[in-house]
Design an enzyme around this catalytic site. Structure first.
Site, PDB file in Angstrom:
ATOM      1  CB  VAL A  15      15.603  26.120  27.400  1.00 15.93           C
ATOM      2  CG1 VAL A  15      15.556  25.096  26.288  1.00 15.93           C
ATOM      3  CG2 VAL A  15      16.986  26.739  27.502  1.00 15.93           C
ATOM      4  CB  ILE A  27      24.088  19.698  38.639  1.00 18.44           C
ATOM      5  CG1 ILE A  27      23.958  19.002  40.012  1.00 18.44           C
ATOM      6  CG2 ILE A  27      24.389  18.675  37.550  1.00 18.44           C
ATOM      7  CD1 ILE A  27      22.830  18.001  40.120  1.00 18.44           C
ATOM      8  CD  GLU A  51      19.010  29.701  35.891  1.00 14.37           C
ATOM      9  OE1 GLU A  51      19.606  28.637  36.056  1.00 14.37           O
ATOM     10  OE2 GLU A  51      17.808  29.872  36.211  1.00 14.37           O
ATOM     11  CG  HIS A  63      51.540  33.458  58.889  1.00 14.23           C
ATOM     12  ND1 HIS A  63      50.811  34.186  57.968  1.00 14.23           N
ATOM     13  CD2 HIS A  63      52.853  33.696  58.623  1.00 14.23           C
ATOM     14  CE1 HIS A  63      51.663  34.846  57.188  1.00 14.23           C
ATOM     15  NE2 HIS A  63      52.902  34.562  57.557  1.00 14.23           N
ATOM     16  NE  ARG A 100      19.564  14.369  41.740  1.00 14.59           N
ATOM     17  CZ  ARG A 100      19.859  13.358  40.913  1.00 14.59           C
ATOM     18  NH1 ARG A 100      20.348  13.614  39.710  1.00 14.59           N
ATOM     19  NH2 ARG A 100      19.669  12.109  41.275  1.00 14.59           N
ATOM     20  N   GLY A 117      20.159  25.338  32.547  1.00 10.85           N
ATOM     21  CA  GLY A 117      20.178  25.433  34.014  1.00 10.85           C
ATOM     22  C   GLY A 117      21.569  25.766  34.516  1.00 10.85           C
ATOM     23  CB  ALA A 118      23.371  28.796  35.222  1.00 15.70           C
ATOM     24  N   GLY A 119      22.537  26.103  37.659  1.00 16.84           N
ATOM     25  CA  GLY A 119      22.581  25.813  39.091  1.00 16.84           C
ATOM     26  C   GLY A 119      23.889  25.101  39.407  1.00 16.84           C
ATOM     27  CB  ALA A 123      25.912  13.500  49.694  1.00 16.63           C
TER      28      ALA A 123
HETATM   29  P1  FAD Z   1      20.416   8.715  46.390  1.00 21.08           P
HETATM   30  O1  FAD Z   1      21.863   8.942  46.464  1.00 21.08           O
HETATM   31  O2  FAD Z   1      19.703   9.163  45.162  1.00 21.08           O
HETATM   32  O3  FAD Z   1      20.224   7.155  46.606  1.00 21.08           O
HETATM   33  C1  FAD Z   1      18.987   6.529  46.522  1.00 21.08           C
HETATM   34  C2  FAD Z   1      19.201   5.087  46.162  1.00 21.08           C
HETATM   35  O4  FAD Z   1      17.982   4.400  46.311  1.00 21.08           O
HETATM   36  C3  FAD Z   1      19.619   4.850  44.715  1.00 21.08           C
HETATM   37  O5  FAD Z   1      20.635   3.897  44.663  1.00 21.08           O
HETATM   38  C4  FAD Z   1      18.354   4.336  44.042  1.00 21.08           C
HETATM   39  O6  FAD Z   1      18.628   3.501  42.935  1.00 21.08           O
HETATM   40  C5  FAD Z   1      17.743   3.573  45.193  1.00 21.08           C
HETATM   41  N1  FAD Z   1      16.296   3.381  45.113  1.00 21.08           N
HETATM   42  C6  FAD Z   1      15.348   4.294  44.812  1.00 21.08           C
HETATM   43  N2  FAD Z   1      14.132   3.744  44.925  1.00 21.08           N
HETATM   44  C7  FAD Z   1      14.320   2.464  45.313  1.00 21.08           C
HETATM   45  C8  FAD Z   1      13.458   1.399  45.615  1.00 21.08           C
HETATM   46  N3  FAD Z   1      12.140   1.542  45.571  1.00 21.08           N
HETATM   47  N4  FAD Z   1      13.995   0.219  45.967  1.00 21.08           N
HETATM   48  C9  FAD Z   1      15.324   0.058  46.025  1.00 21.08           C
HETATM   49  N5  FAD Z   1      16.188   1.050  45.782  1.00 21.08           N
HETATM   50  C10 FAD Z   1      15.694   2.233  45.432  1.00 21.08           C
HETATM   51  N6  FAD Z   1      25.658  16.378  46.889  1.00 21.08           N
HETATM   52  C11 FAD Z   1      26.614  16.848  47.708  1.00 21.08           C
HETATM   53  O7  FAD Z   1      26.391  16.946  48.920  1.00 21.08           O
HETATM   54  N7  FAD Z   1      27.848  17.192  47.221  1.00 21.08           N
HETATM   55  C12 FAD Z   1      28.140  17.114  45.907  1.00 21.08           C
HETATM   56  O8  FAD Z   1      29.256  17.446  45.498  1.00 21.08           O
HETATM   57  C13 FAD Z   1      27.146  16.637  45.020  1.00 21.08           C
HETATM   58  N8  FAD Z   1      27.397  16.529  43.700  1.00 21.08           N
HETATM   59  C14 FAD Z   1      26.443  16.025  42.873  1.00 21.08           C
HETATM   60  C15 FAD Z   1      26.728  15.920  41.521  1.00 21.08           C
HETATM   61  C16 FAD Z   1      25.789  15.404  40.648  1.00 21.08           C
HETATM   62  C17 FAD Z   1      26.113  15.294  39.167  1.00 21.08           C
HETATM   63  C18 FAD Z   1      24.530  14.956  41.150  1.00 21.08           C
HETATM   64  C19 FAD Z   1      23.507  14.366  40.231  1.00 21.08           C
HETATM   65  C20 FAD Z   1      24.235  15.065  42.497  1.00 21.08           C
HETATM   66  C21 FAD Z   1      25.190  15.608  43.371  1.00 21.08           C
HETATM   67  N9  FAD Z   1      24.931  15.756  44.740  1.00 21.08           N
HETATM   68  C22 FAD Z   1      25.894  16.264  45.565  1.00 21.08           C
HETATM   69  C23 FAD Z   1      23.635  15.372  45.337  1.00 21.08           C
HETATM   70  C24 FAD Z   1      23.748  14.021  46.021  1.00 21.08           C
HETATM   71  O9  FAD Z   1      24.150  13.062  45.083  1.00 21.08           O
HETATM   72  C25 FAD Z   1      22.413  13.656  46.634  1.00 21.08           C
HETATM   73  O10 FAD Z   1      21.997  14.691  47.504  1.00 21.08           O
HETATM   74  C26 FAD Z   1      22.523  12.367  47.436  1.00 21.08           C
HETATM   75  O11 FAD Z   1      22.963  11.314  46.627  1.00 21.08           O
HETATM   76  C27 FAD Z   1      21.178  12.019  48.056  1.00 21.08           C
HETATM   77  O12 FAD Z   1      21.297  10.859  48.807  1.00 21.08           O
HETATM   78  P2  FAD Z   1      20.065   9.882  49.063  1.00 21.08           P
HETATM   79  O13 FAD Z   1      20.597   8.756  49.875  1.00 21.08           O
HETATM   80  O14 FAD Z   1      18.926  10.657  49.577  1.00 21.08           O
HETATM   81  O15 FAD Z   1      19.630   9.362  47.610  1.00 21.08           O
HETATM   82  P1  AMP Z   2      19.571  23.533  40.630  1.00 20.26           P
HETATM   83  O1  AMP Z   2      18.240  23.770  41.288  1.00 20.26           O
HETATM   84  O2  AMP Z   2      20.773  24.051  41.408  1.00 20.26           O
HETATM   85  O3  AMP Z   2      19.759  22.120  40.175  1.00 20.26           O
HETATM   86  O4  AMP Z   2      19.543  24.424  39.297  1.00 20.26           O
HETATM   87  C1  AMP Z   2      18.663  24.224  38.229  1.00 20.26           C
HETATM   88  C2  AMP Z   2      18.527  25.547  37.486  1.00 20.26           C
HETATM   89  O5  AMP Z   2      17.848  25.321  36.241  1.00 20.26           O
HETATM   90  C3  AMP Z   2      17.718  26.598  38.235  1.00 20.26           C
HETATM   91  O6  AMP Z   2      18.492  27.750  38.399  1.00 20.26           O
HETATM   92  C4  AMP Z   2      16.506  26.846  37.323  1.00 20.26           C
HETATM   93  O7  AMP Z   2      16.106  28.198  37.331  1.00 20.26           O
HETATM   94  C5  AMP Z   2      17.036  26.460  35.946  1.00 20.26           C
HETATM   95  N1  AMP Z   2      15.977  26.115  34.965  1.00 20.26           N
HETATM   96  C6  AMP Z   2      14.851  25.380  35.182  1.00 20.26           C
HETATM   97  N2  AMP Z   2      14.121  25.261  34.031  1.00 20.26           N
HETATM   98  C7  AMP Z   2      14.794  25.942  33.049  1.00 20.26           C
HETATM   99  C8  AMP Z   2      14.567  26.212  31.658  1.00 20.26           C
HETATM  100  N3  AMP Z   2      13.492  25.752  30.988  1.00 20.26           N
HETATM  101  N4  AMP Z   2      15.476  26.957  30.969  1.00 20.26           N
HETATM  102  C9  AMP Z   2      16.577  27.436  31.602  1.00 20.26           C
HETATM  103  N5  AMP Z   2      16.839  27.228  32.912  1.00 20.26           N
HETATM  104  C10 AMP Z   2      15.976  26.485  33.643  1.00 20.26           C
END
Ligand code: FAD
Ligand code: AMP
Length: 475
Positions: free
Chosen positions: A246, A193, A212, A452, A280, A189-191, A328
């Site tokens: 993949v 993350i 990807e 500037h 996700r 996945g080249a998205g 977020a």
């Molecule tokens: P979450 O942050 O997922 O929080 C949900 C919480 O609810 C969690 O603590 C979970 O354990 C809890 N929970 C779930 N179900 C229950 C339940 N039934 N009872 C009690 N608790 C529960 N976004 C950006 O905007 N900028 C970035 O740079 C960025 N980088 C990222 C990098 C990575 C590696 C990843 C994985 C994500 C990244 N994101 C980024 C995405 C961002 O983390 C999410 O969009 C954001 O956290 C979503 O917020 P949320 O509050 O909806 O959910």
């Molecule tokens: P994002 O939606 O930014 O998290 O990126 C995820 C990426 O993974 C997308 O560009 C998808 O096309 C890619 N992807 C999903 N399934 C596969 C797979 N089986 N092999 C390679 N890439 C994949």
């Protein structure tokens, strides 16, 4: 005993914790339930973003970028360093202490705002009743809320044939926690993350292969931005294979073999570890019991309207678990808006003004729609772009890479999108978000004085370029 609150929030990520704090600020008695346990085995607030997402990834991106600069970029400034090495455990400890500082900060904010913080798994049943369930599956408490905000977030999607073993086959959390630099790292996945995590380990010395499935690179971004990004990332050593779907994994003599289908032919690559970064999925399993009546779609997203109302009165849902980008700041904005609505106020979230950032080097950022999207929709548009190489500041910083591109309506000149790749565009984009929020024209930005020398001059000149009157390039 049943406790009653004005509002019960399920999930304390950037959606849930922000909603809870805002509800409390507005005078509503508020409880926030979260079940996240951190790597030390302790409850931690802040959700994915603070614990295993935005913050730890940016900490590692920053450490690896500093290292990479010292080795590869400092010599151009005349800075010579000998014996440079990377101590990965120290880098990881720094990341952990940043995460701990921020997550404990949320706990303090909850206390100060009188939000009742409850550790456990929240399940919404009928009549706005929420059961809090412990690790053994027992109901610890039952709460009733006048309003409920569901903010359970999302978890990494997996490939059924390549299950996570958390040692060799990792999700994003595993890729953030590596204690040494794998020699060969495969990323599926080249998205967003995949690219961020690939950049971290590539800078530290891994041979990174990104597989990807799609034929296009970063199709969500502007096509010129995506083309420049691919060129830069390839130059940095990322091996990006497009159209590579993949299918499976096998053990090989010296590691793991990732099999993929490319142009109808089987191919494979040998690596030491694999990160599955294919997107996700909403973390809604078990959060809503059937008798709550709350509707989800076929992929598990909670169905909401534009104002985050579910089909059940007084039950709201926000963040990654509902439609829209998994970002977020989008979650937080929805959280604040829902709190205001519950308190009887008015709120507005402009989904066309949500900034996107990819924290690679160069960074990528955009807001609004792309040129191709608008053309396909039949919009008459004008574009203007300006390269960072033509700004004194980017040159002085030794970062003359990338450009700013502005898209405006041909008739009204209203800004419809701004797309950037280059130094610090994660910061520069916010000026354009504000401009779009205020429904500015490109002329408005063109007539705004920019300091500037600064990188923001590229934004100014791109706005001037929409009207073919940029000064520091030939129009
Ligand atoms: P979450 O942050 O997922 O929080 C949900 C919480 O609810 C969690 O603590 C979970 O354990 C809890 N929970 C779930 N179900 C229950 C339940 N039934 N009872 C009690 N608790 C529960 N976004 C950006 O905007 N900028 C970035 O740079 C960025 N980088 C990222 C990098 C990575 C590696 C990843 C994985 C994500 C990244 N994101 C980024 C995405 C961002 O983390 C999410 O969009 C954001 O956290 C979503 O917020 P949320 O509050 O909806 O959910
Ligand atoms: P994002 O939606 O930014 O998290 O990126 C995820 C990426 O993974 C997308 O560009 C998808 O096309 C890619 N992807 C999903 N399934 C596969 C797979 N089986 N092999 C390679 N890439 C994949």
């Amino acid at each position: 005993m049943t406790d009653s609150f004005d509002v019960i929030v399920i999930g304390a990520g950037p959606g849930g914790y922000v909603a809870a704090i805002r509800c409390a600020q507005l005078g509503l008695s508020t409880a926030c339930i979260d079940n996240l346990i951190n790597h030390k085995g302790d409850p931690a607030l802040g959700g994915t973003c603070l614990n295993v997402g935005c913050i730890p990834s940016k900490a590692l991106l920053d450490s690896s970028e500093q290292y990479h600069r010292l080795v590869h970029r400092f010599p151009a400034h005349g800075i010579k360093a000998k014996g440079v090495s990377m101590d990965v455990p120290t880098m990881q400890n720094r990341k952990e202490s940043i995460v701990e500082g921020l997550t404990s900060g949320i706990a303090q904010l909850f206390k100060a705002n009188k939000v009742t913080s409850i550790h456990g798994f929240g399940r919404l049943t009928m009549d706005n009743t929420v059961n809090v369930i412990d690790e053994s599956g027992q109901i610890m408490r039952t709460l009733v809320g006048r309003d409920i905000i569901l903010a359970p977030g999302s978890t990494p999607a997996h490939l059924p044939k390549i299950p996570f073993d958390h040692e060799f086959v990792l999700d994003s959390t595993g890729a953030l926690n590596l204690e040494n630099v794998p020699k060969r790292l495969g990323i599926i996945g080249a998205g967003v993350i995949g690219l961020e995590l690939g950049s971290v380990w590539n800078r530290l010395g891994s041979e990174v292969t990104l597989l990807e499935a799609l034929d296009d690179f970063l199709p969500v971004a502007d096509h010129q931005v995506a083309r420049e990004a691919r060129r830069q990332f390839t130059k940095q050593g990322l091996d990006i294979r497009l159209g590579a779907a993949v299918s499976k994994l096998s053990k090989s003599k010296n590691g793991l073999r990732v099999h993929f289908l490319q142009k109808d032919a089987d191919d494979s690559v040998e690596v030491d570890r694999v990160v599955v970064a294919i997107g996700r999925r909403p973390a809604t399993d078990g959060v809503i019991s059937a008798d709550s009546g709350v509707g989800t779609d076929s992929r598990g997203f909670i169905v909401v309207d534009d104002e985050c109302r579910t089909n059940v009165p007084n039950v709201w849902a926000i963040g990654d678990a509902v439609r829209g980008p998994m970002l977020a700041h989008k979650s937080s904005e929805e959280g604040m808006a829902v709190a205001e609505r519950i308190a009887g106020g008015k709120a507005h979230v402009d989904f066309n003004c949500v900034p996107w950032v990819i924290y690679t080097s160069p960074e990528i950022a955009w807001v609004g729609r792309t040129e191709n999207e608008l053309k396909a929709a039949g919009h008459d548009i004008r574009t203007g772009s300006f390269p960072f190489a033509a700004t004194g500041r980017a040159r002085a910083m030794e970062e003359p890479v990338g450009f700013v591109k502005m898209v405006a309506d041909a008739k009204t000149d209203r800004l419809l999108g701004v797309h950037m790749i280059g130094p610090h565009v994660s910061e520069l984009i916010n000026e354009c978000v504000l401009a779009m929020e205020y429904q500015a024209s490109s002329e408005d930005l063109a007539r705004t004085i920019h300091a500037h020398p600064s990188l923001s001059e590229a934004v100014h000149e791109a706005a001037l370029a929409v009207d073919r009157r940029a000064i520091h390039k030939v129009n």
